[in-house]
Motif scaffolding. Sequence first.
Motif, PDB file in Angstrom:
ATOM      1  N   ASN A  68       0.857  -1.171   0.000  1.00  0.00           N
ATOM      2  CA  ASN A  68       0.000   0.000   0.000  1.00  0.00           C
ATOM      3  C   ASN A  68       0.900   1.230   0.000  1.00  0.00           C
ATOM      4  O   ASN A  68       1.619   1.490   0.957  1.00  0.00           O
ATOM      5  N   ILE A  69       0.876   1.983  -1.085  1.00  0.00           N
ATOM      6  CA  ILE A  69       1.838   3.049  -1.295  1.00  0.00           C
ATOM      7  C   ILE A  69       1.507   4.298  -0.482  1.00  0.00           C
ATOM      8  O   ILE A  69       2.389   5.013  -0.058  1.00  0.00           O
ATOM      9  N   PHE A  70       0.250   4.556  -0.258  1.00  0.00           N
ATOM     10  CA  PHE A  70      -0.092   5.749   0.502  1.00  0.00           C
ATOM     11  C   PHE A  70      -1.050   5.400   1.626  1.00  0.00           C
ATOM     12  O   PHE A  70      -1.735   4.397   1.598  1.00  0.00           O
ATOM     13  N   ASP A  71      -1.087   6.260   2.615  1.00  0.00           N
ATOM     14  CA  ASP A  71      -1.869   5.972   3.811  1.00  0.00           C
ATOM     15  C   ASP A  71      -3.339   6.340   3.622  1.00  0.00           C
ATOM     16  O   ASP A  71      -3.746   6.896   2.604  1.00  0.00           O
ATOM     17  N   ASP A  72      -4.131   6.032   4.627  1.00  0.00           N
ATOM     18  CA  ASP A  72      -5.576   6.254   4.554  1.00  0.00           C
ATOM     19  C   ASP A  72      -5.932   7.735   4.462  1.00  0.00           C
ATOM     20  O   ASP A  72      -6.896   8.102   3.790  1.00  0.00           O
ATOM     21  N   ASP A  73      -5.160   8.592   5.126  1.00  0.00           N
ATOM     22  CA  ASP A  73      -5.453  10.030   5.077  1.00  0.00           C
ATOM     23  C   ASP A  73      -5.336  10.572   3.655  1.00  0.00           C
ATOM     24  O   ASP A  73      -6.195  11.317   3.190  1.00  0.00           O
ATOM     25  N   LYS A  74      -4.273  10.188   2.967  1.00  0.00           N
ATOM     26  CA  LYS A  74      -4.092  10.636   1.579  1.00  0.00           C
ATOM     27  C   LYS A  74      -5.215  10.110   0.689  1.00  0.00           C
ATOM     28  O   LYS A  74      -5.720  10.815  -0.177  1.00  0.00           O
ATOM     29  N   GLU A  75      -5.588   8.860   0.913  1.00  0.00           N
ATOM     30  CA  GLU A  75      -6.656   8.270   0.112  1.00  0.00           C
ATOM     31  C   GLU A  75      -7.973   9.011   0.338  1.00  0.00           C
ATOM     32  O   GLU A  75      -8.684   9.340  -0.616  1.00  0.00           O
ATOM     33  N   LEU A  76      -8.296   9.297   1.590  1.00  0.00           N
ATOM     34  CA  LEU A  76      -9.531  10.024   1.896  1.00  0.00           C
ATOM     35  C   LEU A  76      -9.499  11.439   1.327  1.00  0.00           C
ATOM     36  O   LEU A  76     -10.505  11.934   0.813  1.00  0.00           O
ATOM     37  N   GLN A  77      -8.346  12.085   1.410  1.00  0.00           N
ATOM     38  CA  GLN A  77      -8.214  13.426   0.835  1.00  0.00           C
ATOM     39  C   GLN A  77      -8.452  13.394  -0.673  1.00  0.00           C
ATOM     40  O   GLN A  77      -9.168  14.238  -1.217  1.00  0.00           O
ATOM     41  N   ALA A  78      -7.857  12.421  -1.331  1.00  0.00           N
ATOM     42  CA  ALA A  78      -8.002  12.317  -2.785  1.00  0.00           C
ATOM     43  C   ALA A  78      -9.450  12.035  -3.165  1.00  0.00           C
ATOM     44  O   ALA A  78      -9.997  12.657  -4.084  1.00  0.00           O
ATOM     45  N   LEU A  79     -10.097  11.116  -2.455  1.00  0.00           N
ATOM     46  CA  LEU A  79     -11.494  10.797  -2.762  1.00  0.00           C
ATOM     47  C   LEU A  79     -12.416  11.988  -2.500  1.00  0.00           C
ATOM     48  O   LEU A  79     -13.341  12.253  -3.276  1.00  0.00           O
ATOM     49  N   ALA A  80     -12.161  12.719  -1.422  1.00  0.00           N
ATOM     50  CA  ALA A  80     -12.964  13.906  -1.124  1.00  0.00           C
ATOM     51  C   ALA A  80     -12.762  14.970  -2.200  1.00  0.00           C
ATOM     52  O   ALA A  80     -13.718  15.633  -2.625  1.00  0.00           O
ATOM     53  N   TYR A  81     -11.532  15.131  -2.641  1.00  0.00           N
ATOM     54  CA  TYR A  81     -11.234  16.116  -3.678  1.00  0.00           C
ATOM     55  C   TYR A  81     -11.925  15.750  -4.985  1.00  0.00           C
ATOM     56  O   TYR A  81     -12.482  16.607  -5.673  1.00  0.00           O
ATOM     57  N   ILE A  82     -11.908  14.467  -5.323  1.00  0.00           N
ATOM     58  CA  ILE A  82     -12.566  14.012  -6.551  1.00  0.00           C
ATOM     59  C   ILE A  82     -14.074  14.206  -6.459  1.00  0.00           C
ATOM     60  O   ILE A  82     -14.723  14.609  -7.423  1.00  0.00           O
ATOM     61  N   ARG A  83     -14.620  13.956  -5.278  1.00  0.00           N
ATOM     62  CA  ARG A  83     -16.065  14.143  -5.111  1.00  0.00           C
ATOM     63  C   ARG A  83     -16.445  15.621  -5.209  1.00  0.00           C
ATOM     64  O   ARG A  83     -17.450  15.981  -5.811  1.00  0.00           O
ATOM     65  N   ALA A  84     -15.623  16.485  -4.648  1.00  0.00           N
ATOM     66  CA  ALA A  84     -15.911  17.917  -4.686  1.00  0.00           C
ATOM     67  C   ALA A  84     -15.701  18.501  -6.082  1.00  0.00           C
ATOM     68  O   ALA A  84     -16.439  19.395  -6.505  1.00  0.00           O
ATOM     69  N   TYR A  85     -14.703  18.000  -6.791  1.00  0.00           N
ATOM     70  CA  TYR A  85     -14.369  18.526  -8.121  1.00  0.00           C
ATOM     71  C   TYR A  85     -14.271  17.374  -9.124  1.00  0.00           C
ATOM     72  O   TYR A  85     -13.179  16.986  -9.544  1.00  0.00           O
ATOM     73  N   PRO A  86     -15.387  16.810  -9.541  1.00  0.00           N
ATOM     74  CA  PRO A  86     -15.351  15.608 -10.385  1.00  0.00           C
ATOM     75  C   PRO A  86     -14.789  15.840 -11.788  1.00  0.00           C
ATOM     76  O   PRO A  86     -14.387  14.893 -12.450  1.00  0.00           O
ATOM     77  N   ARG A  87     -14.724  17.074 -12.250  1.00  0.00           N
ATOM     78  CA  ARG A  87     -14.245  17.337 -13.609  1.00  0.00           C
ATOM     79  C   ARG A  87     -12.732  17.544 -13.695  1.00  0.00           C
ATOM     80  O   ARG A  87     -12.189  17.645 -14.783  1.00  0.00           O
ATOM     81  N   LEU A  88     -12.062  17.596 -12.568  1.00  0.00           N
ATOM     82  CA  LEU A  88     -10.617  17.799 -12.590  1.00  0.00           C
ATOM     83  C   LEU A  88      -9.898  16.505 -12.954  1.00  0.00           C
ATOM     84  O   LEU A  88     -10.384  15.408 -12.714  1.00  0.00           O
ATOM     85  N   SER A  89      -8.722  16.660 -13.510  1.00  0.00           N
ATOM     86  CA  SER A  89      -7.935  15.487 -13.907  1.00  0.00           C
ATOM     87  C   SER A  89      -7.286  14.838 -12.687  1.00  0.00           C
ATOM     88  O   SER A  89      -7.114  15.467 -11.639  1.00  0.00           O
ATOM     89  N   ILE A  90      -6.911  13.598 -12.856  1.00  0.00           N
ATOM     90  CA  ILE A  90      -6.222  12.886 -11.780  1.00  0.00           C
ATOM     91  C   ILE A  90      -4.874  13.540 -11.506  1.00  0.00           C
ATOM     92  O   ILE A  90      -4.426  13.604 -10.368  1.00  0.00           O
ATOM     93  N   ARG A  91      -4.255  14.056 -12.542  1.00  0.00           N
ATOM     94  CA  ARG A  91      -2.974  14.742 -12.365  1.00  0.00           C
ATOM     95  C   ARG A  91      -3.135  15.941 -11.427  1.00  0.00           C
ATOM     96  O   ARG A  91      -2.316  16.172 -10.543  1.00  0.00           O
TER      97      ARG A  91
END
Length: 107
Positions: A68-91
Motif C-alpha cells: 500500500n503506497i499511501f496511507d488512509d489520510d491521503k486516500e480520503l483526501q483524494a477521494l474527497a477532492y474528486i467528489r468535490a471537483y469531479p471534472r478535474l484530472s487525476i494529475r
Amino acid sequence: MVNAEKVELVLIYGECQRNEHLTALTYAERYPERYYPSSNYVLRILQGLNQEGRFPGTQINQQRRRANIFDDDKELQALAYIRAYPRLSIRHVAREVEFHMVTSKKF
C-alpha cells in the motif's frame, strides 16, 4: 501455454535426445489442436528452467503483490477532492493532495 503443456514439451525434449527442432515437430504431431511451439520457444522454456528454476513468464506470488503506497489520510483526501471537483484530472488531484501519478493509477 499452461504449465502442464510446458512439462509435456520438456519431456518430449528428453525423448528427442535434446534436439529442440525435433521437439517442436514432435509436439506439433502429438498435439495438433494445441499451440505449435517454435524451436526458439523450446529453448526459452529450457533456459528459464535452468537459470531461474521455473518456467519463463510465471511470476511468484510475492512479486505480484504491491505494498500500500499511501496511507488512509491521503486516500480520503483524494477521494474527497474528486467528489468535490469531479471534472478535474487525476494529475491535478495528485498535485493538490501531493502524491505521485503512479500511485493515483490505483483509483
